[in-house]
Design an enzyme around this catalytic site. Structure first.
Site, PDB file in Angstrom:
ATOM      1  N   HIS A  28      20.268  32.793  50.251  1.00 28.15           N
ATOM      2  CA  HIS A  28      19.296  31.340  50.070  1.00 28.15           C
ATOM      3  C   HIS A  28      17.815  31.611  50.246  1.00 28.15           C
ATOM      4  CE1 HIS A  28      18.081  30.961  54.384  1.00 28.15           C
ATOM      5  NE2 HIS A  28      19.155  31.313  54.490  1.00 28.15           N
ATOM      6  N   CYS A  29      17.147  30.864  49.731  1.00 27.90           N
ATOM      7  CA  CYS A  29      15.775  30.850  50.008  1.00 27.90           C
ATOM      8  C   CYS A  29      15.191  29.936  50.817  1.00 27.90           C
ATOM      9  CB  CYS A  29      14.734  31.338  48.718  1.00 27.90           C
ATOM     10  SG  CYS A  29      14.899  29.606  47.679  1.00 27.90           S
ATOM     11  N   MET A  30      14.114  29.195  51.043  1.00 25.30           N
ATOM     12  CA  MET A  30      13.574  28.348  51.640  1.00 25.30           C
ATOM     13  C   MET A  30      13.966  26.659  51.278  1.00 25.30           C
ATOM     14  SD  MET A  30       9.602  28.837  52.422  1.00 25.30           S
ATOM     15  CE  MET A  30       9.482  27.543  53.604  1.00 25.30           C
ATOM     16  N   THR A  31      14.587  26.716  50.110  1.00 24.54           N
ATOM     17  CA  THR A  31      15.185  25.390  49.684  1.00 24.54           C
ATOM     18  C   THR A  31      16.464  25.715  48.756  1.00 24.54           C
ATOM     19  OG1 THR A  31      13.928  25.410  47.505  1.00 24.54           O
ATOM     20  CG2 THR A  31      12.887  24.408  49.325  1.00 24.54           C
ATOM     21  N   ARG A  32      16.728  26.774  48.260  1.00 24.27           N
ATOM     22  CA  ARG A  32      18.117  26.737  47.443  1.00 24.27           C
ATOM     23  C   ARG A  32      19.017  27.497  47.925  1.00 24.27           C
ATOM     24  NH1 ARG A  32      14.457  27.914  42.032  1.00 24.27           N
ATOM     25  NH2 ARG A  32      13.006  26.200  42.354  1.00 24.27           N
TER      26      ARG A  32
END
Length: 506
Positions: A28-32
């Site tokens: 995961h990244c910051m939003t996804r």
């Protein structure tokens, strides 16, 4: 209670992406939530997008489910636990499959290759590697940036003088060693040993380099910054791979790390630090010159072009530039201008909401995505609203251009409004503002840019975002269908270049 909610979201997503057997990787990244899939055809896109927690989906090298900041970091561990539990149960009750593992893998690989072909250009793959190096550093940049801003406010007000030195140390410690973290991540991303990349990058920030003269000038600790660290770590990876190819296995454990650090270190000290230092200085000087001479015009262009860059994935090329400016000046003057693209997107979404009073599906999407848009998370509005509609994406860019022009205008008057971290935008950027003017002035300028972006994006979209035919078509919803969840992509879109390009990105 929150834990149960996050587990429920993970449990709802898992069967819609084909179950644990269809998952090859989870990140995961910051939003996804980013998933590697064996068979793309097993994903139930329509049902997945209809989940309340899902703001949208994006297809790239991985299948990306937009959950929003904070939420994705909590849902991902629950999702991983469910995948592991399902795999364990499948192994316990496994029965022979009609397909062999090789046949299933070949089928999945063919589908994945077909999906990735249009985006897997060498340049974009390189940019993705650069993003993977710097994105993991964003949480520390945000935390330290907010602490630095709070500490500066306390110093200006004369509050708690015994505490502010400690806060300054907490805020600046990470930035003093950011080159080491860049080296670790770079070596990992390029296939080397992370600790060796970090060891070579650490040379850049070692105080003792001040005793070394290169081209008749002494080096400065930190010279070359993140660019030098990136170059040094990449070099270390290639040296390490060469050593492992040619050094006998019996001597590998001794000679490979020694030669990697020695050769890469000497090249870094006597070459890379100087070259990267000159490049870093040029980046800072160019950014200052561009905004001091171009001002409003430069801000207009940068603010207007940022959404297309995000859509194409080219915005990742700006990450090292932001990091370099933060390392040099303590803030990046580019981010507040580029953040205006999100303001134009919010204004455009508000106009779409008002122009389509009889389309409950689109209005529902906007209501759920707008709070995230106000906080600078633009993917739900881009991929869920403006881009599929075509023309509203262009009018959103117009809003971003006008907002960027307002922020850029201050630079013509000798002021700078910057951000001490990368990642946040929209309202979330207020705690990270910094520059060479007072805090009240910076807040006022940034707020004026946001308001301008909202208003310009709204007006451009309301009056020019729809043709009469398209507006009429999107508002033709039968009374007995108004409570149904109709997917946005089923709505007719305008013909023309903008709409064709939008369809290609979905």
């Amino acid at each position: 209670m929150t834990e149960n909610k996050n587990r429920a979201v993970a449990a709802a997503i898992l069967p819609l992406v084909g179950g644990a057997g269809n998952i090859t990787s989870i990140a995961h990244c910051m939003t996804r939530l980013r998933l590697g899939l064996r068979d793309r055809t097993l994903v139930q896109d329509k049902q997945l997008k209809a989940l309340p927690a899902v703001m949208g989906v994006v297809e790239d090298a991985t299948y990306q489910i937009v959950l929003g900041p904070g939420t994705v970091a909590r849902v991902t561990p629950e999702f991983e636990a469910l995948v592991e539990a399902e795999r364990t149960e499948q192994e316990r009750t496994a029965t022979p499959s009609p397909l062999t593992a090789d046949e299933l893998a070949a089928h999945g690989a063919a589908i994945k290759a077909q999906q990735k072909a249009k985006n897997a250009t060498p340049f974009k793959l390189f940019l993705r590697k650069i993003a993977n190096i710097f994105v993991p550093l964003i949480p520390a940049l945000i935390g330290c940036g907010i602490i630095a801003g709070f500490n500066g406010l306390m110093v200006n007000l004369g509050l708690l003088p015994a505490v502010t030195p400690a806060l300054a140390a907490i805020a600046t410690g990470f930035m003093a060693l950011i080159a080491v973290f860049v080296g670790l991540n770079t070596a990992k991303e390029f296939g080397g040993t992370p600790i060796l990349g970090g060891a070579v990058a650490a040379i850049i920030v070692f105080p003792g380099v001040a005793n070394i003269n290169v081209f008749g000038r002494p080096l400065s600790p930190g010279q070359g910054g993140v660019l030098g660290a990136l170059g040094a770590a990449v070099l270390a990876v290639y040296v390490e791979k060469w050593c492992r190819r040619w050094i006998p296995q019996s001597l590998d454990v001794l000679l490979t790390p020694t030669l990697t650090v020695l050769i890469s270190g000497l090249v870094t000290v006597f070459g890379l630090m100087f070259v990267a230092g000159e490049i870093s200085t040029a980046i800072g000087d160019f950014a200052g010159w561009l905004l001091s001479t171009g001002g409003a015009a430069a801000g207009f262009v940068l603010g207007g072009l940022f959404l297309p860059l995000v859509m194409l994935g080219l915005h990742q090329a700006l990450i090292p530039i932001h990091a370099t400016l933060i390392e040099q000046q303590g803030f990046t003057v580019l981010l507040p201008i580029l953040a205006m693209a999100g303001a134009g997107q919010v204004g455009a979404a508000a106009a779409v909401y008002l122009r389509l009073p009889r389309n409950p599906s689109i209005r529902r999407t906007i209501r759920s995505a707008l709070p995230a848009g106000l906080l600078g998370v633009g993917e739900p509005l881009i991929y869920g609203v403006s881009l599929p509609l075509g023309r509203p994406f262009i009018t959103a860019c117009v809003g971003g251009a006008f907002g960027g022009g307002v922020v850029g205008l201050l630079n013509q008057f000798g002021g700078s409004v910057g951000s001490t971290a990368i990642g946040p935008s929209g309202w979330a950027l207020f705690p990270l503002l910094d520059g060479n003017k007072g805090l009240a002035t910076m807040i006022a300028v940034y707020a004026a840019g946001l308001i301008t972006g909202y208003v310009a994006g709204f007006l451009a979209t309301y009056f020019f975002g729809f043709s009469k035919l398209l507006c009429t078509s999107l508002n033709e919803v039968d009374d007995d269908e108004e409570t149904e969840q109709k997917p946005l992509v089923s709505a007719p879109v305008e013909t023309g270049r903008a709409s064709e390009e939008s369809a290609l990105t979905r």
